[in-house]
Design an enzyme around this catalytic site. Structure first.
Site, PDB file in Angstrom:
ATOM      1  N   SER A 175      15.384 -10.065 -13.931  1.00  0.00           N
ATOM      2  CA  SER A 175      16.684  -9.759 -14.525  1.00  0.00           C
ATOM      3  C   SER A 175      16.557  -9.897 -16.042  1.00  0.00           C
ATOM      4  CB  SER A 175      17.771 -10.672 -13.963  1.00  0.00           C
ATOM      5  OG  SER A 175      19.046 -10.322 -14.464  1.00  0.00           O
ATOM      6  N   TYR A 189      23.459  -1.776 -19.471  1.00  0.00           N
ATOM      7  CA  TYR A 189      22.285  -2.584 -19.143  1.00  0.00           C
ATOM      8  C   TYR A 189      22.694  -3.858 -18.419  1.00  0.00           C
ATOM      9  CZ  TYR A 189      18.002  -5.313 -19.824  1.00  0.00           C
ATOM     10  OH  TYR A 189      16.881  -6.082 -19.642  1.00  0.00           O
ATOM     11  N   LYS A 193      21.757  -5.321 -14.634  1.00  0.00           N
ATOM     12  CA  LYS A 193      21.061  -6.598 -14.459  1.00  0.00           C
ATOM     13  C   LYS A 193      21.934  -7.651 -13.774  1.00  0.00           C
ATOM     14  CE  LYS A 193      16.998  -5.702 -16.250  1.00  0.00           C
ATOM     15  NZ  LYS A 193      15.745  -5.835 -15.472  1.00  0.00           N
TER      16      LYS A 193
END
Length: 327
Positions: A175, A189, A193
């Site tokens: 992650s 993003y 994650k």
């Protein structure tokens, strides 16, 4: 006097001892060691950066290593790097993790995987209202869907092998600290994650009976080719917010990550900020480590206060930037 000191000491120590005892009963899944020597370790995104460093370290510990990425030329270079460093000839798999069928075919041709490290990742930082949906989909497809494709392809053989050998297996997901806290310019993003955490928590429930342990790794900014590309596009506000955070070398992140995988930890922070974030965001996550659980229980309130201080600072930076730009 001595009896009074003894009583005060007992009064101070007993609650902590009782908490440790309770945690020793409560933590799940149970602590394990994941051996690497002689076992098949597959690293996606293994042609450079953290992935290559992970593959090299696993090979040095006697693992049979496979590296997966899109670019066959870079994979060949990475294979030579691993061979020169460790004497191990890694297997290379050139496939795009967005191609579920391609990933499935590639893994069918390999021996069953004992340790799957889903390390692939792409990052195109930008404010959401300025970013194209194609770029958003690209990040979600590689970072999230690519991880699903890898796990789906590897899991049946992993389960069978773990049951037959009785040796615990591992699925590790790379992650990011941006998968623990949202930051300006990281909307897409961070979404890709953050999703890995939900995947990891639910998956651990599903595979614990198969002797498979899930590990979630949270690196900070790391000196990789990917970071170099990111910095070319990162918004000015993001740079101001990130200025207080230190970066790390890929090899150091790989060392910490691999140690966490071998210890079957569920969460693996990579620096002090990462430890603080893991305490602040522990929530309902599994926790096999008694001492990490102890730290989370005692530190949760304090880390919430620290988190609010960080948010106060970040919102101040954003407000100041907008004022300076006349927005």
């Amino acid at each position: 006097m001595a009896s009074s000191l003894y009583f005060l000491l007992l009064l101070f120590v007993f609650p902590f001892a009782a908490l440790l005892l309770a945690l020793a009963v409560l933590v799940r899944p149970r602590p394990e060691r994941i051996p690497l020597k002689g076992r098949h370790v597959l690293v996606s995104g293994g042609s450079s950066g953290i992935g290559l460093a992970l593959a090299r370290r696993a090979a040095a510990e006697g693992a049979r290593v496979s590296i997966l990425a899109r670019d066959r030329s870079r994979l060949s270079d990475a294979r030579e790097t691993i061979r020169l460093a460790t004497g191990v000839d890694a297997s290379v798999i050139a496939v795009d993790v967005r191609d579920a069928e391609g990933v499935a075919r590639a893994l069918e041709a390999l021996d069953p995987v004992d340790v799957l490290i889903c390390n692939q990742g792409v990052f195109v930082p930008q404010e959401l209202d300025l970013q194209s949906l194609d770029e958003v989909r690209f990040m979600v497809d590689v970072n999230l869907m690519g991880t699903f494709h890898l796990i789906k392809a590897a899991l049946p053989a992993m389960k069978k092998r773990a049951r037959e050998t009785g040796i615990p297996a591992s699925i590790a997901l790379m992650s990011s600290q941006a998968g623990q806290v949202g930051v300006y310019g990281y909307t897409a993003y961070s979404a890709s994650k953050f999703a890995l955490r939900g995947l990891a928590e639910a998956l651990q429930h599903e595979v614990v009976a198969d002797n498979i342990h899930v590990t979630l790794i949270f690196p900070p900014d790391t000196e990789t080719p990917g970071l170099a590309e990111e910095l070319k596009r990162r918004p000015e506000v993001t740079n101001k917010i990130a200025a207080s955070s230190g970066g790390m070398k890929a090899d150091k992140v790989a060392q910490i990550a691999l140690n966490g995988i071998k210890s079957a930890l569920f969460v693996v922070p990579c620096n002090l900020e990462g430890v603080m974030l893991c305490i602040a965001t522990a929530g309902m996550s599994p926790q096999p480590s008694i001492f990490m659980a102890f730290r989370e229980v005692l530190g949760a309130s304090l880390m919430r206060l620290v988190g609010l201080c960080f948010q106060w600072s970040w919102f101040g930076v954003i407000k100041k930037w907008h004022t300076e730009k006349g927005m």
